[in-house]
Structures are given as C-alpha cells and as structure tokens.
Enzyme design. Structure first.
Site, PDB file in Angstrom:
ATOM      1  CB  SER A  47      -9.162  -6.029  10.467  1.00 25.11           C
ATOM      2  OG  SER A  47      -8.864  -5.096   9.230  1.00 25.11           O
ATOM      3  CG  HIS A  53      -2.013  -0.940   1.229  1.00 24.58           C
ATOM      4  ND1 HIS A  53      -2.593  -1.572   2.179  1.00 24.58           N
ATOM      5  CD2 HIS A  53      -2.245  -1.773   0.126  1.00 24.58           C
ATOM      6  CE1 HIS A  53      -3.436  -2.558   2.044  1.00 24.58           C
ATOM      7  NE2 HIS A  53      -3.406  -2.733   0.721  1.00 24.58           N
TER       8      HIS A  53
HETATM    9  C1  BV8 Z   1      -8.570  -2.005  -5.163  1.00 23.70           C
HETATM   10  C2  BV8 Z   1      -3.111   2.951   2.490  1.00 23.70           C
HETATM   11  C3  BV8 Z   1      -9.264  -2.102  -7.451  1.00 23.70           C
HETATM   12  C4  BV8 Z   1      -3.548   4.271   2.539  1.00 23.70           C
HETATM   13  C5  BV8 Z   1      -4.795   1.258   2.245  1.00 23.70           C
HETATM   14  C6  BV8 Z   1     -16.612  -1.876  -1.834  1.00 23.70           C
HETATM   15  C7  BV8 Z   1     -16.436  -0.375  -1.907  1.00 23.70           C
HETATM   16  C8  BV8 Z   1     -15.400   0.286  -2.437  1.00 23.70           C
HETATM   17  C9  BV8 Z   1     -14.187  -0.631  -2.574  1.00 23.70           C
HETATM   18  C10 BV8 Z   1     -14.190  -1.841  -2.350  1.00 23.70           C
HETATM   19  C11 BV8 Z   1     -15.426  -2.600  -1.827  1.00 23.70           C
HETATM   20  N1  BV8 Z   1     -15.207  -3.851  -1.569  1.00 23.70           N
HETATM   21  C12 BV8 Z   1     -13.904  -4.121  -1.767  1.00 23.70           C
HETATM   22  C13 BV8 Z   1     -13.278  -3.031  -2.335  1.00 23.70           C
HETATM   23  C14 BV8 Z   1     -11.886  -2.936  -2.550  1.00 23.70           C
HETATM   24  C15 BV8 Z   1     -11.158  -2.362  -1.268  1.00 23.70           C
HETATM   25  C16 BV8 Z   1     -11.423  -2.971   0.019  1.00 23.70           C
HETATM   26  O1  BV8 Z   1     -10.892  -4.183   0.011  1.00 23.70           O
HETATM   27  N2  BV8 Z   1     -12.505  -2.391   0.880  1.00 23.70           N
HETATM   28  C17 BV8 Z   1     -12.543  -3.008   1.910  1.00 23.70           C
HETATM   29  C18 BV8 Z   1     -12.496  -2.140   3.124  1.00 23.70           C
HETATM   30  C19 BV8 Z   1     -13.784  -3.689   1.841  1.00 23.70           C
HETATM   31  N3  BV8 Z   1      -9.647  -2.314  -1.693  1.00 23.70           N
HETATM   32  C20 BV8 Z   1      -9.189  -1.367  -2.386  1.00 23.70           C
HETATM   33  O2  BV8 Z   1      -9.690  -0.363  -2.916  1.00 23.70           O
HETATM   34  C21 BV8 Z   1      -7.856  -1.590  -3.018  1.00 23.70           C
HETATM   35  N4  BV8 Z   1      -7.833  -1.338  -4.298  1.00 23.70           N
HETATM   36  O3  BV8 Z   1      -9.282  -2.925  -4.885  1.00 23.70           O
HETATM   37  O4  BV8 Z   1      -8.412  -1.603  -6.519  1.00 23.70           O
HETATM   38  C22 BV8 Z   1      -8.712  -1.689  -8.960  1.00 23.70           C
HETATM   39  C23 BV8 Z   1      -8.264  -2.572  -9.434  1.00 23.70           C
HETATM   40  C24 BV8 Z   1      -7.719  -2.159 -10.876  1.00 23.70           C
HETATM   41  C25 BV8 Z   1      -7.739  -0.861 -11.226  1.00 23.70           C
HETATM   42  C26 BV8 Z   1      -8.264   0.299 -10.511  1.00 23.70           C
HETATM   43  C27 BV8 Z   1      -8.718  -0.389  -9.114  1.00 23.70           C
HETATM   44  C28 BV8 Z   1      -7.231  -0.663  -2.352  1.00 23.70           C
HETATM   45  C29 BV8 Z   1      -6.670  -1.214  -0.905  1.00 23.70           C
HETATM   46  C30 BV8 Z   1      -5.521  -0.286  -0.250  1.00 23.70           C
HETATM   47  C31 BV8 Z   1      -6.275   0.870   0.427  1.00 23.70           C
HETATM   48  N5  BV8 Z   1      -5.086   1.690   1.157  1.00 23.70           N
HETATM   49  N6  BV8 Z   1      -3.762   1.793   2.935  1.00 23.70           N
HETATM   50  C32 BV8 Z   1      -3.172   4.647   4.184  1.00 23.70           C
HETATM   51  O5  BV8 Z   1      -2.586   3.774   4.734  1.00 23.70           O
HETATM   52  O6  BV8 Z   1      -3.589   5.754   4.641  1.00 23.70           O
HETATM   53  S1  BV8 Z   1      -5.733  -0.112   3.163  1.00 23.70           S
HETATM   54  C33 BV8 Z   1      -5.672   0.376   4.937  1.00 23.70           C
HETATM   55  O7  BV8 Z   1      -6.337  -0.970   5.490  1.00 23.70           O
HETATM   56  C34 BV8 Z   1      -4.339   0.495   5.640  1.00 23.70           C
HETATM   57  O8  BV8 Z   1      -3.225   0.512   4.912  1.00 23.70           O
HETATM   58  C35 BV8 Z   1      -4.197  -0.954   6.325  1.00 23.70           C
HETATM   59  O9  BV8 Z   1      -3.130  -1.625   6.388  1.00 23.70           O
HETATM   60  C36 BV8 Z   1      -5.292  -1.654   5.644  1.00 23.70           C
HETATM   61  C37 BV8 Z   1      -5.755  -2.843   6.329  1.00 23.70           C
HETATM   62  O10 BV8 Z   1      -6.008  -2.677   7.702  1.00 23.70           O
HETATM   63  P1  BV8 Z   1      -5.230  -3.305   8.546  1.00 23.70           P
HETATM   64  O11 BV8 Z   1      -3.774  -3.167   8.462  1.00 23.70           O
HETATM   65  O12 BV8 Z   1      -5.812  -4.841   8.786  1.00 23.70           O
HETATM   66  O13 BV8 Z   1      -5.552  -2.530   9.914  1.00 23.70           O
HETATM   67  P2  BV8 Z   1      -6.748  -2.549  10.742  1.00 23.70           P
HETATM   68  O14 BV8 Z   1      -6.868  -1.365  11.624  1.00 23.70           O
HETATM   69  O15 BV8 Z   1      -8.109  -2.942   9.961  1.00 23.70           O
HETATM   70  O16 BV8 Z   1      -6.770  -3.847  11.537  1.00 23.70           O
HETATM   71  C38 BV8 Z   1      -5.721  -3.867  12.737  1.00 23.70           C
HETATM   72  C39 BV8 Z   1      -5.615  -5.353  13.055  1.00 23.70           C
HETATM   73  O17 BV8 Z   1      -4.875  -5.657  14.130  1.00 23.70           O
HETATM   74  C40 BV8 Z   1      -6.821  -5.714  13.802  1.00 23.70           C
HETATM   75  O18 BV8 Z   1      -7.406  -7.113  13.639  1.00 23.70           O
HETATM   76  C41 BV8 Z   1      -6.828  -5.790  15.404  1.00 23.70           C
HETATM   77  O19 BV8 Z   1      -7.404  -6.665  15.921  1.00 23.70           O
HETATM   78  C42 BV8 Z   1      -5.117  -6.089  15.400  1.00 23.70           C
HETATM   79  N7  BV8 Z   1      -4.418  -5.615  16.348  1.00 23.70           N
HETATM   80  C43 BV8 Z   1      -4.458  -4.708  17.179  1.00 23.70           C
HETATM   81  N8  BV8 Z   1      -3.418  -4.514  18.010  1.00 23.70           N
HETATM   82  C44 BV8 Z   1      -2.666  -5.464  17.813  1.00 23.70           C
HETATM   83  C45 BV8 Z   1      -3.312  -6.313  16.758  1.00 23.70           C
HETATM   84  N9  BV8 Z   1      -2.688  -7.598  16.441  1.00 23.70           N
HETATM   85  C46 BV8 Z   1      -1.622  -8.015  16.990  1.00 23.70           C
HETATM   86  N10 BV8 Z   1      -1.085  -7.130  18.023  1.00 23.70           N
HETATM   87  C47 BV8 Z   1      -1.437  -6.135  18.487  1.00 23.70           C
HETATM   88  N11 BV8 Z   1      -0.824  -5.567  19.498  1.00 23.70           N
END
Ligand code: BV8
Ligand code: ZN
Length: 242
Positions: free
Chosen positions: A183, A112
C-alpha cells in the site's frame, strides 16, 4: 562487445503483504482486517505488548498458524528466477511470513523481521521455529525466564540500520524498481522506490489498486501479482534474451 553484466539491468524489488495474498496470507489493511476486531497496527506495537503480551502473542500465533498452511505463489517464483538470472538483483520485503525464502529466494532483505523467529526481551536468546501453535503463550526464555517476543519490527521501532542501508543502496543504484503488493503507506520502507526515481531509474508497480506510489510509477500493472508478474517477466526475459 559489452560483458553480460553491463547489458543486464540492475533491479531492486520491494514486496508487501499483497504478494502473499495470492497464497492465502491475509494482508495488513485488506478488506476484513486481519484478526478479530483488532486493527493490526494497534497490536504490532511495543505498547500493546507491554500492556497485554498474551493478547499480542495470540495475534502472532494465529498468524503463524495461518501462514503455516500457505504456499508460495507464481509471483514469489518469478523473483526466484530473477535472482538466478540477473547479476545485480536485490529483493527487499516488508513481509514477515518467510514465503520468499520458502519459494527459494536466497538473499532477502527482511525490513520488518521474521514471524518465525522469537527473541528474548531481556537477554540475547533467539530461536527460529515453525512450531504451531506455540505453547504456552506467552512463551518464556529458556535461558533467563523473561518473556520472548516475535522478532519483528513494531510500529514506533527502528529498522535494522544495516538492512535498511543495504536496501537504500540497492534502490539508489537500480535501473529498474519493481514494487509488488504494498500500500506504500509504511515508512521508511515506502521511501525506497522514490530513490530509484530520483536517480533516473524506472518504477513498475504491481497492485490490485492504485497507491500513493502510482502517481510516480512509470507503469501500474493493475491486478493480482500472481497473475500480472509472470507474463511481464516472460516478456522481459525475452527482451533481455535470457
Ligand atoms: C519507525 C511488522 C522510527 C510487524 C510492520 C504517525 C504515528 C506513528 C508512527 C508513524 C506516524 N507516521 C509515520 C509513522 C512511522 C510508521 C509508519 O510509517 N506508519 C504509517 C502506517 C503511517 N513507521 C514505523 O513506525 C516504522 N518505524 O518509523 O521508527 C524510529 C526511528 C529511530 C528510532 C526509533 C523509532 C516501523 C514500521 C514497521 C512496522 N511493522 N510489520 C508485523 O508484521 O506484525 S509494518 C506492516 O505494514 C507489515 O509489515 C506490512 O508489510 C507493512 C506494510 O503494509 P503492506 O505490506 O503494504 O500491506 P497492506 O495490507 O498495507 O497492503 C497490501 C497491498 O497489497 C494493498 O495495496 C493491496 O491493494 C495489495 N494487494 C492485495 N492483494 C494483492 C495485492 N497486490 C498484488 N497482488 C495481490 N493479489
Ligand atoms: Zn532471556
């Protein structure tokens, strides 16, 4: 007598915001959200940037300032050691905070992007800097005067195909996939561990809660990664006589 490489497992690792939580970096979806009253998913989009580039830059500048005070934690350190000791080891991260590189990981696939790199919205200019705060906001390109943007992949944007293909190859051939602090909701990154499973490999998940991946993981180490990964790695090293 097998050569060392054949004896040692091929390992692929996927990390998310949770691996940096132990360093004080706020997660994307954790309690209390991330910034002011905004859902980061609303700000990490090309639409939000087009609509209000200054607001989106305030969000990223605030994160850069937060991350600048954070140090890698023992979970990052385990991955540095694994890279040194395992001949076929691939670290893939969704994080943009740069903490894996700061910890000493030398080869990291940044799915990312990188919050420390700015790139021009109109020409090929790009620059990596640790300047905090950025001034002025929004920053403009010194070469052509257009707006600079964070070199990260926003929602709705494609990942770098070369980076993602390398990640897919690593998970497809891995005997062991470690999934740490994610997540498992964001695609296409979230599909990677399933490739290991489909190819007959093992998935170990390290998280403080269950995720959609937990149902297919071979084991879930419940707890903070900075506490669960080091003892697991100590056992695994002993088992491998490393
Ligand atoms: C794409 C960079 C297609 C920016 C990020 C419906 C509508 C619109 C879009 C979609 C949709 N359905 C699917 C999509 C696609 C979408 C997607 O997946 N959305 C999801 C939310 C449904 N994906 C995209 O848009 C991707 N692109 O599909 O493009 C395409 C193809 C061709 C041509 C054109 C287009 C792009 C996805 C990338 C987005 N950018 N980040 C920034 O950082 O500002 S993603 C963002 O979420 C972060 O980078 C982060 O890394 C990522 C994932 O989140 P996590 O890292 O998992 O973090 P989170 O907070 O969620 O969870 C933390 C976890 O840690 C939890 O489980 C917690 O329990 C745990 N935890 C907490 N403390 C600890 C721990 N674990 C261990 N130890 C601890 N101490
Ligand atoms: Zn420019």
């Amino acid at each position: 007598m097998s050569t060392p490489d054949e004896r040692l497992p091929r390992v692929a690792v996927l990390t998310g915001a949770g691996i940096s939580a132990g360093s004080g970096v706020p997660t994307f979806r954790g309690a209390g959200g991330l910034w002011r009253q905004y859902d980061p998913q609303e700000l990490a989009t090309p639409q939000a940037f087009a609509r209000d580039p200054k607001l989106v830059w305030e969000f990223y500048d605030w994160r850069r300032q937060r991350i600048a005070t954070c140090k890698p934690n023992p979970a990052h350190q385990v991955l540095v050691e694994m890279e040194c000791l395992l001949p076929d080891f691939t670290l893939v991260t969704q994080n943009v905070d740069g903490l894996h590189a700061t910890a000493g990981s030398r080869r990291v696939l940044l799915l990312h992007g990188d919050i420390w790199t700015l790139r021009c919205t109109a020409c090929s200019f790009r620059e990596t800097n640790r300047q905090t705060p950025l001034n002025p906001l929004p920053p403009r390109c010194p070469a052509c005067g257009h707006l600079l943007r964070p070199d990260v992949v926003w929602f709705g944007e494609a990942l770098d195909p070369a980076v993602f293909d390398a990640a897919r190859r690593a998970f497809r051939r891995a005997d062991l996939a470690l999934v740490i602090g994610t997540s498992a909701l964001v695609y296409p990154a979230a599909e990677l561990p399933y490739l290991t499973k489909q190819a007959g490999g093992t998935i170990l998940e390290f998280n403080t809660e269950c995720t959609p991946l937990s149902a297919v993981a071979d084991r879930l180490f419940l707890g903070p990664g900075e506490e669960t990964l080091p003892p697991w790695w100590a056992d695994f090293r002993r088992h491998l006589a490393l």
